[in-house]
Design an enzyme around this catalytic site. Structure first.
Site, PDB file in Angstrom:
ATOM      1  N   GLY A 115      48.147  41.361  45.358  1.00  0.00           N
ATOM      2  CA  GLY A 115      48.434  41.277  43.935  1.00  0.00           C
ATOM      3  C   GLY A 115      47.822  40.075  43.258  1.00  0.00           C
ATOM      4  O   GLY A 115      48.274  39.661  42.183  1.00  0.00           O
ATOM      5  N   SER A 118      42.092  40.399  44.094  1.00  0.00           N
ATOM      6  CA  SER A 118      40.930  40.257  44.964  1.00  0.00           C
ATOM      7  C   SER A 118      39.794  41.166  44.514  1.00  0.00           C
ATOM      8  O   SER A 118      38.610  40.798  44.622  1.00  0.00           O
ATOM      9  CB  SER A 118      41.311  40.566  46.416  1.00  0.00           C
ATOM     10  OG  SER A 118      41.854  41.877  46.529  1.00  0.00           O
ATOM     11  N   SER A 119      40.122  42.351  43.987  1.00  0.00           N
ATOM     12  CA  SER A 119      39.064  43.259  43.541  1.00  0.00           C
ATOM     13  C   SER A 119      38.350  42.705  42.318  1.00  0.00           C
ATOM     14  O   SER A 119      37.117  42.769  42.214  1.00  0.00           O
ATOM     15  CB  SER A 119      39.634  44.650  43.247  1.00  0.00           C
ATOM     16  OG  SER A 119      40.640  44.592  42.253  1.00  0.00           O
ATOM     17  N   GLU A 151      35.902  49.081  37.565  1.00  0.00           N
ATOM     18  CA  GLU A 151      37.105  49.328  38.366  1.00  0.00           C
ATOM     19  C   GLU A 151      37.814  50.600  37.912  1.00  0.00           C
ATOM     20  O   GLU A 151      38.311  51.375  38.731  1.00  0.00           O
ATOM     21  CB  GLU A 151      38.053  48.129  38.283  1.00  0.00           C
ATOM     22  CG  GLU A 151      39.305  48.319  39.112  1.00  0.00           C
ATOM     23  CD  GLU A 151      39.911  47.034  39.619  1.00  0.00           C
ATOM     24  OE1 GLU A 151      41.062  47.068  40.073  1.00  0.00           O
ATOM     25  OE2 GLU A 151      39.233  45.981  39.573  1.00  0.00           O
ATOM     26  N   ASP A 163      43.014  41.065  34.734  1.00  0.00           N
ATOM     27  CA  ASP A 163      42.504  40.499  35.985  1.00  0.00           C
ATOM     28  C   ASP A 163      41.085  39.967  35.814  1.00  0.00           C
ATOM     29  O   ASP A 163      40.766  38.845  36.211  1.00  0.00           O
ATOM     30  CB  ASP A 163      42.529  41.557  37.084  1.00  0.00           C
ATOM     31  CG  ASP A 163      43.942  42.027  37.407  1.00  0.00           C
ATOM     32  OD1 ASP A 163      44.902  41.430  36.893  1.00  0.00           O
ATOM     33  OD2 ASP A 163      44.065  43.006  38.164  1.00  0.00           O
TER      34      ASP A 163
END
Length: 372
Positions: A115, A118-119, A151, A163
């Site tokens: 959470g 990282s992506s 994404e 993010d």
């Protein structure tokens, strides 16, 4: 960032992009609400070298595997972990930034599935690396939105923009107030002085893995779309407090209640940061967790246990962070109490036979950048 001279053929450059922790404002970035993340001092590093054959080869130190695909890749070509890399290449090309190819070597100390985005760190690291190789100008907000598209539309994870915006726009010593209702979103650095005042932000990676590509996250997004249409709003975060009276379905009413109250908590948290009122910030964090657990129903037993143990052992506040269903929780604690909190959480996990959590301290860090 401005455009730079392209890296000469055969030479290797190194770029990095951080993970993120959201202080408060969970599940608001896709309903037009404000969010308050920090970029953290854990990052993905991308070593890159130009190619001229139209191929992209990505080697991951995370998985110890390599994947190769065409620079003209399209959704469906690549799956697994490499779809985040291929999705970034695809989204850049869709925005008019076509690469002639590259060799990319990825390493990271951002825990996977925790959470902590990282992506997004992979996507933003690759985006700034390709920009550096090709000499493209980098607008942090625009680049973040390109990575988000990769994404969403290539990797199939229906995330909001928080993010990638945190990873691209992070600033050392600051949180980021991101207003997602505007187009494009606005990002305002907010000084975050808890370290100076003797406090630490502790992350507990529960090791309960989650995935934004899973059905539960998409279901929450679908519910917010239904609510937005039901209430006739442009963005759900614009709903007034009495909007809950117009919703009969108890599940949808609870989802709306979280959006309304979480939006208010973000505004209050910005004021608490400005006043350096750490007990108030802690109370808001805990209230956010209760709302995410009870109204939005995205917590997990490991997250709830972490929050409970942290609060029982001196934390000013604690909450899950990220999309939920696993991942990490955060706690604000006096710096001298970090070891005691770590031990308390580990003992709580051991009592119920959960795998041992990983606990560490993070600080606000700079966003994506070239490092050498």
């Amino acid at each position: 960032m401005t455009a730079a001279e392209p890296v000469p053929d055969g030479q290797v450059g190194v770029w990095a992009a951080p993970g993120r922790v959201n202080l408060i404002g969970e599940h608001l970035d896709y309903v037009g609400g404000p969010v308050l993340p920090i970029a953290i001092d854990l990052q993905t590093t991308v070593k890159a070298r130009r190619r001229t054959d139209g191929r992209v080869r990505v080697w991951s130190g995370i998985t110890d595997r390599s994947v190769e695909f065409g620079a003209d890749t399209a959704p469906g070509d690549v799956d697994g972990w490499a779809r985040y890399a291929a999705g970034t290449v695809w989204a850049l090309a869709e925005s008019g930034r076509t690469t002639g190819g590259a060799d990319l070597v990825i390493s990271s100390d951002v825990p996977l599935g925790a959470g902590l985005s990282s992506s997004a760190a992979i996507e933003c690291g690759i985006a700034v690396a390709l920009a550096g190789l090709e000499g493209w100008e980098v607008d942090p907000v625009e680049t973040a939105l390109i990575c988000q598209r990769g994404e969403n539309d290539y990797a199939g994870a229906p995330t909001g923009s928080m993010d990638q915006l945190a990873s691209m726009c992070g600033e050392q010593g600051h949180a980021l107030l991101i207003e997602t209702a505007s187009a494009p979103p606005t990002v305002k650095p907010v000084p975050a002085h808890w370290v100076d005042d003797g406090y630490a932000l502790v992350v507990v990676d529960t090791r309960a893995k989650h995935s934004h590509a899973g059905g539960e996250y998409g279901q929450r997004r679908a519910q917010t779309v239904e609510l937005t249409e039901l209430l006739g709003l442009e963005t759900l975060a614009a709903a007034p407090p009495d909007a809950v009276l117009k919703v009969d379905d108890p599940t949808l009413k609870a989802r709306l209640r979280h959006v309304i109250t979480e939006t208010q908590r973000v505004r209050s948290a910005v004021r608490a940061l400005a006043a350096r009122d750490w007990p108030q910030l802690g109370q808001l964090m805990t209230a956010s967790h209760v709302s995410l657990r009870d109204d939005y129903d995205v917590s997990a037993p490991e997250l709830d246990l972490t929050v409970e143990a942290a609060l029982e052992h001196g934390a000013l506040g604690a909450r899950m962070t990220g999309g939920g269903f696993g991942g990490s929780a955060i706690a604000l604690v006096e710096a001298g109490g970090v070891d005691a909190l770590r031990a308390a959480v580990a003992a709580a996990f051991a009592r119920v036979d959960f795998p041992a959590p990983r606990t560490f301290v993070v600080e606000p860090a700079d966003g994506a950048r070239r490092v050498s």
